[in-house]
Design a protein around this motif. Structure first.
Motif, PDB file in Angstrom:
ATOM      1  N   TRP A  47       1.171  -1.396  -0.416  1.00 41.83           N
ATOM      2  CA  TRP A  47      -0.140  -0.038   0.550  1.00 41.83           C
ATOM      3  C   TRP A  47       0.809   1.322   0.148  1.00 41.83           C
ATOM      4  O   TRP A  47       1.730   1.178   0.506  1.00 41.83           O
ATOM      5  N   VAL A  48       0.392   2.199  -0.719  1.00 39.54           N
ATOM      6  CA  VAL A  48       1.251   3.467  -0.796  1.00 39.54           C
ATOM      7  C   VAL A  48       1.192   4.793   0.215  1.00 39.54           C
ATOM      8  O   VAL A  48       1.462   5.922   0.335  1.00 39.54           O
ATOM      9  N   TYR A  49      -0.568   4.354   0.935  1.00 41.94           N
ATOM     10  CA  TYR A  49      -1.294   5.690   1.251  1.00 41.94           C
ATOM     11  C   TYR A  49      -1.605   4.630   3.161  1.00 41.94           C
ATOM     12  O   TYR A  49      -1.248   4.238   3.067  1.00 41.94           O
ATOM     13  N   PRO A  50      -1.309   5.470   3.475  1.00 40.93           N
ATOM     14  CA  PRO A  50      -1.530   5.099   5.496  1.00 40.93           C
ATOM     15  C   PRO A  50      -2.850   4.800   5.309  1.00 40.93           C
ATOM     16  O   PRO A  50      -4.070   5.245   4.645  1.00 40.93           O
ATOM     17  N   PHE A  51      -3.017   3.431   6.312  1.00 40.06           N
ATOM     18  CA  PHE A  51      -4.388   3.297   6.234  1.00 40.06           C
ATOM     19  C   PHE A  51      -5.888   3.961   6.195  1.00 40.06           C
ATOM     20  O   PHE A  51      -6.824   4.123   5.747  1.00 40.06           O
ATOM     21  N   ALA A  52      -5.730   5.022   7.138  1.00 39.88           N
ATOM     22  CA  ALA A  52      -7.123   5.702   7.446  1.00 39.88           C
ATOM     23  C   ALA A  52      -7.124   6.889   5.721  1.00 39.88           C
ATOM     24  O   ALA A  52      -8.061   7.118   5.791  1.00 39.88           O
ATOM     25  N   GLY A  53      -6.010   6.164   4.796  1.00 39.24           N
ATOM     26  CA  GLY A  53      -6.273   7.476   3.766  1.00 39.24           C
ATOM     27  C   GLY A  53      -7.313   6.011   3.263  1.00 39.24           C
ATOM     28  O   GLY A  53      -7.949   6.887   1.870  1.00 39.24           O
ATOM     29  N   LEU A  54      -7.936   5.169   3.194  1.00 35.10           N
ATOM     30  CA  LEU A  54      -8.675   4.916   2.862  1.00 35.10           C
ATOM     31  C   LEU A  54      -9.888   4.990   3.197  1.00 35.10           C
ATOM     32  O   LEU A  54     -10.841   4.458   2.114  1.00 35.10           O
ATOM     33  N   LEU A  55     -10.258   5.340   4.094  1.00 30.46           N
ATOM     34  CA  LEU A  55     -11.898   6.126   4.431  1.00 30.46           C
ATOM     35  C   LEU A  55     -12.349   6.961   3.584  1.00 30.46           C
ATOM     36  O   LEU A  55     -13.394   7.003   2.918  1.00 30.46           O
ATOM     37  N   PRO A  56     -11.820   7.904   3.082  1.00 31.01           N
ATOM     38  CA  PRO A  56     -12.528   9.087   2.127  1.00 31.01           C
ATOM     39  C   PRO A  56     -12.789   8.101   0.996  1.00 31.01           C
ATOM     40  O   PRO A  56     -13.800   8.219  -0.061  1.00 31.01           O
ATOM     41  N   ILE A  57     -12.141   7.346   0.633  1.00 32.52           N
ATOM     42  CA  ILE A  57     -12.020   6.719  -0.705  1.00 32.52           C
ATOM     43  C   ILE A  57     -12.893   6.007  -0.497  1.00 32.52           C
ATOM     44  O   ILE A  57     -14.298   5.730  -1.706  1.00 32.52           O
ATOM     45  N   TRP A  58     -13.243   4.751   0.907  1.00 32.05           N
ATOM     46  CA  TRP A  58     -14.353   4.259   0.623  1.00 32.05           C
ATOM     47  C   TRP A  58     -15.437   4.919   0.649  1.00 32.05           C
ATOM     48  O   TRP A  58     -16.479   4.170   0.257  1.00 32.05           O
ATOM     49  N   ILE A  59     -15.839   6.192   1.578  1.00 32.85           N
ATOM     50  CA  ILE A  59     -16.807   6.945   1.274  1.00 32.85           C
ATOM     51  C   ILE A  59     -17.550   7.174   0.364  1.00 32.85           C
ATOM     52  O   ILE A  59     -18.860   7.014  -0.282  1.00 32.85           O
ATOM     53  N   SER A  60     -16.565   7.684  -0.640  1.00 40.34           N
ATOM     54  CA  SER A  60     -16.889   8.020  -2.166  1.00 40.34           C
ATOM     55  C   SER A  60     -17.515   7.326  -2.625  1.00 40.34           C
ATOM     56  O   SER A  60     -17.759   7.620  -3.795  1.00 40.34           O
ATOM     57  N   GLY A  61     -17.008   5.923  -2.528  1.00 36.05           N
ATOM     58  CA  GLY A  61     -17.294   5.111  -3.764  1.00 36.05           C
ATOM     59  C   GLY A  61     -18.169   3.905  -2.888  1.00 36.05           C
ATOM     60  O   GLY A  61     -18.673   3.167  -3.892  1.00 36.05           O
ATOM     61  N   LEU A  62     -19.175   4.524  -1.943  1.00 39.49           N
ATOM     62  CA  LEU A  62     -20.540   3.708  -1.410  1.00 39.49           C
ATOM     63  C   LEU A  62     -21.247   3.965  -2.226  1.00 39.49           C
ATOM     64  O   LEU A  62     -22.341   3.319  -2.340  1.00 39.49           O
ATOM     65  N   PHE A  63     -22.158   4.867  -3.234  1.00 39.87           N
ATOM     66  CA  PHE A  63     -22.604   4.638  -4.592  1.00 39.87           C
ATOM     67  C   PHE A  63     -22.122   4.861  -5.653  1.00 39.87           C
ATOM     68  O   PHE A  63     -22.821   4.725  -6.984  1.00 39.87           O
ATOM     69  N   GLY A  64     -20.826   3.820  -5.854  1.00 43.14           N
ATOM     70  CA  GLY A  64     -20.747   2.752  -7.113  1.00 43.14           C
ATOM     71  C   GLY A  64     -19.533   4.123  -7.795  1.00 43.14           C
ATOM     72  O   GLY A  64     -19.269   5.037  -7.334  1.00 43.14           O
ATOM     73  N   PRO A  65     -18.828   3.746  -9.021  1.00 40.68           N
ATOM     74  CA  PRO A  65     -18.103   4.121  -9.284  1.00 40.68           C
ATOM     75  C   PRO A  65     -18.516   5.729 -10.338  1.00 40.68           C
ATOM     76  O   PRO A  65     -17.941   6.664 -10.479  1.00 40.68           O
ATOM     77  N   GLY A  66     -19.740   5.459 -10.790  1.00 42.14           N
ATOM     78  CA  GLY A  66     -20.573   6.708 -11.520  1.00 42.14           C
ATOM     79  C   GLY A  66     -19.988   8.217 -10.624  1.00 42.14           C
ATOM     80  O   GLY A  66     -19.296   9.097 -10.962  1.00 42.14           O
ATOM     81  N   PRO A  67     -21.448   8.587  -9.724  1.00 40.72           N
ATOM     82  CA  PRO A  67     -20.554   9.924  -8.639  1.00 40.72           C
ATOM     83  C   PRO A  67     -19.782   9.721  -7.580  1.00 40.72           C
ATOM     84  O   PRO A  67     -19.106  10.413  -7.250  1.00 40.72           O
ATOM     85  N   PHE A  68     -18.643   8.789  -8.257  1.00 41.68           N
ATOM     86  CA  PHE A  68     -17.753   8.621  -6.851  1.00 41.68           C
ATOM     87  C   PHE A  68     -16.398  10.245  -6.748  1.00 41.68           C
ATOM     88  O   PHE A  68     -16.967  10.559  -5.729  1.00 41.68           O
ATOM     89  N   LEU A  69     -16.745  10.770  -8.249  1.00 40.88           N
ATOM     90  CA  LEU A  69     -16.004  12.323  -8.177  1.00 40.88           C
ATOM     91  C   LEU A  69     -17.268  13.063  -7.174  1.00 40.88           C
ATOM     92  O   LEU A  69     -16.717  14.338  -6.536  1.00 40.88           O
ATOM     93  N   ALA A  70     -17.893  13.298  -7.358  1.00 39.79           N
ATOM     94  CA  ALA A  70     -19.094  14.468  -6.876  1.00 39.79           C
ATOM     95  C   ALA A  70     -19.051  14.096  -5.281  1.00 39.79           C
ATOM     96  O   ALA A  70     -18.963  14.802  -4.526  1.00 39.79           O
ATOM     97  N   VAL A  71     -18.796  12.546  -4.529  1.00 36.95           N
ATOM     98  CA  VAL A  71     -19.088  12.823  -3.355  1.00 36.95           C
ATOM     99  C   VAL A  71     -17.817  13.068  -3.263  1.00 36.95           C
ATOM    100  O   VAL A  71     -18.031  13.858  -1.771  1.00 36.95           O
ATOM    101  N   TRP A  72     -16.598  13.009  -3.731  1.00 36.25           N
ATOM    102  CA  TRP A  72     -15.554  13.121  -3.273  1.00 36.25           C
ATOM    103  C   TRP A  72     -15.472  14.836  -2.833  1.00 36.25           C
ATOM    104  O   TRP A  72     -14.303  15.409  -1.546  1.00 36.25           O
ATOM    105  N   VAL A  73     -15.389  15.449  -3.918  1.00 27.50           N
ATOM    106  CA  VAL A  73     -15.471  17.011  -3.441  1.00 27.50           C
ATOM    107  C   VAL A  73     -16.350  17.134  -3.004  1.00 27.50           C
ATOM    108  O   VAL A  73     -16.104  17.912  -2.180  1.00 27.50           O
ATOM    109  N   ILE A  74     -17.620  16.734  -2.384  1.00 18.49           N
ATOM    110  CA  ILE A  74     -18.517  17.499  -1.401  1.00 18.49           C
ATOM    111  C   ILE A  74     -18.027  16.940  -0.231  1.00 18.49           C
ATOM    112  O   ILE A  74     -17.944  17.580   0.846  1.00 18.49           O
ATOM    113  N   LEU A  75     -17.366  15.903   0.293  1.00 12.92           N
ATOM    114  CA  LEU A  75     -16.612  15.506   1.148  1.00 12.92           C
ATOM    115  C   LEU A  75     -15.407  16.430   1.710  1.00 12.92           C
ATOM    116  O   LEU A  75     -15.469  16.958   2.967  1.00 12.92           O
TER     117      LEU A  75
END
Length: 408
Positions: A47-75
């Motif tokens: 892994w290249v990121y520390p473990f907690a760095g996966l948390l915002p990635i996981w949150i942004s992916g909860l709704f699937g790959p389509g809206p990933f970027l939108a959820v990421w920016v909102i977060l």
């Protein structure tokens, strides 16, 4: 209004990518990680990121790959909103409001970087942690430690925090508690073997194009001296520069940084000790000056020099402006100039820079010189605080006030 203008503006911009079924910059990689499964298959091994760095990635992916970027920016926008509220004391502090406007300008300048990488998630979290500072060292450390488990750079704020607080055991306890929690979650999810991968994955990197210490080899490549050349390291998606002595320089950067970090920590301890002897140490100002010195050292003495590193500097300078606008005016101006130069480097003319364009090489050189200037300013401020105490405290004493900055 400014907050909405900046963040809704960037959300609208990135929605163009979302409607086309795309992500932007590094969020393409994050989206692939999220789609591959959390957390076992999120990153390549190691892994290249520390473990907690996966948390915002996981949150942004909860709704699937389509809206990933939108959820990421909102977060990130939500985190920025909370940080701006804390900075301005929810609109009740005039100095804080002015500092919040400054940080909004900085966010707008670096939005293509801040909204596309984990660094944009950690920046407002670091501001939240530093805002608690010496008043609540356990909570401040817990927040900063959590941010460090997302991306390593917030550790630069933990060192000065440990140096300046009275109850240092609270810093140790806060960091240990968060680390234990992270380790427990990793164990439950069965990924303990990856917990410290991030400490070893950068060691084999060469001198990255934008890094401050790469500047001599940048110009060797531009001027075709000594066989120096730019090339893409496809394994880590990084533009690097090779030339006479670059391998040696790359190997020396990590031990050099350790020496510099130890020296900065020593100066912080010295400044606090000297201030205490004079009876008017300002621990809050020492924390911010120390944090800026350490964060800028993380950038200047680093063989990796990605443009998003500039995002790290914003929270510290914003808090400095809120606390003492006059003293922090110079680094605030300097950092805006650094942001403008970085915007020209990326996203505008990075392709030209990576093809030996001398004009962009000059822009990058000026940007790197300003970074060195920021490091020098913050180091000199630490020394001044040690020699004379905090300027704000001196003024309060001269005015006959028995309280104010000296009591912070």
């Amino acid at each position: 209004m400014g907050y909405l203008l900046v963040h809704l503006g960037y959300l609208a911009y990135f929605l163009v990518y979302v409607f086309q079924g795309q992500a932007f910059s590094d969020t393409n990689i994050y989206r692939d990680w999220a789609a591959s499964g959390f957390p076992q298959n999120v990153q390549p091994s190691p892994w290249v990121y520390p473990f907690a760095g996966l948390l915002p990635i996981w949150i942004s992916g909860l709704f699937g790959p389509g809206p990933f970027l939108a959820v990421w920016v909102i977060l990130i926008s939500i985190l920025d909103g909370v940080a701006l509220g804390i900075l301005s004391r929810w609109g009740k502090s005039p100095e804080g409001v002015r500092a919040a406007w400054w940080w909004l300008v900085f966010i707008a300048l670096l939005g293509n970087l801040g909204f596309a990488r984990v660094d944009g998630v950690t920046a407002p979290i670091v501001l939240m942690g530093l805002s608690l500072g010496v008043a609540s060292p356990f909570a401040a450390t817990a927040i900063l430690a959590f941010a460090t488990w997302m991306k390593v750079w917030p550790a630069a704020a933990l060192v000065p925090l440990f140096a300046v607080v009275r109850d240092r055991w609270k810093v140790v306890a806060g960091g240990a508690a968060v680390t234990a929690l992270v380790a427990l979650v990793a164990a439950v999810l069965g990924v303990t073997s990856h917990l410290f991968d991030f400490l070893t994955t950068q060691g084999s990197r060469g001198m990255q194009l934008e890094a401050t210490f790469t500047t001599p080899w940048l110009w060797m490549s531009v001027l075709h001296i000594g066989g120096a050349q730019m090339y893409m390291n496809n394994e880590i998606n990084s533009m690097q520069v090779d030339g006479p002595g670059s391998t040696v320089a790359s190997a020396l950067m990590q031990p050099l940084f350790v020496v510099i970090a130890l020296a900065v920590a020593a100066v912080i301890f010295w400044a606090l000790h000297e201030g205490k002897k004079r009876g008017h140490e300002d621990r809050s100002e020492l924390l911010l000056a120390g944090a800026l010195t350490m964060v800028s050292a993380f950038i200047v003495f680093n063989k990796v020099g990605s443009p998003q590193f500039m995002v790290w500097l914003g929270p510290v300078v914003a808090l400095g402006l809120a606390q003492d606008r006059r003293s922090w005016r110079l680094p605030a101006i300097l950092l805006i100039a650094i942001g403008v130069a970085t915007y020209f480097i990326y996203p505008l003319y990075y392709d030209a820079l990576s093809h030996n364009n001398p004009y962009m090489a000059m822009v990058l050189t000026l940007r790197n010189l300003m970074l060195v200037g920021l490091f020098v300013w913050s180091g000199m401020r630490l020394v001044r605080l040690g020699r004379r105490g905090a300027p704000a405290a001196d003024e309060a004493l001269r005015a006959g006030s028995g309280s104010g900055a000296a009591g912070r």
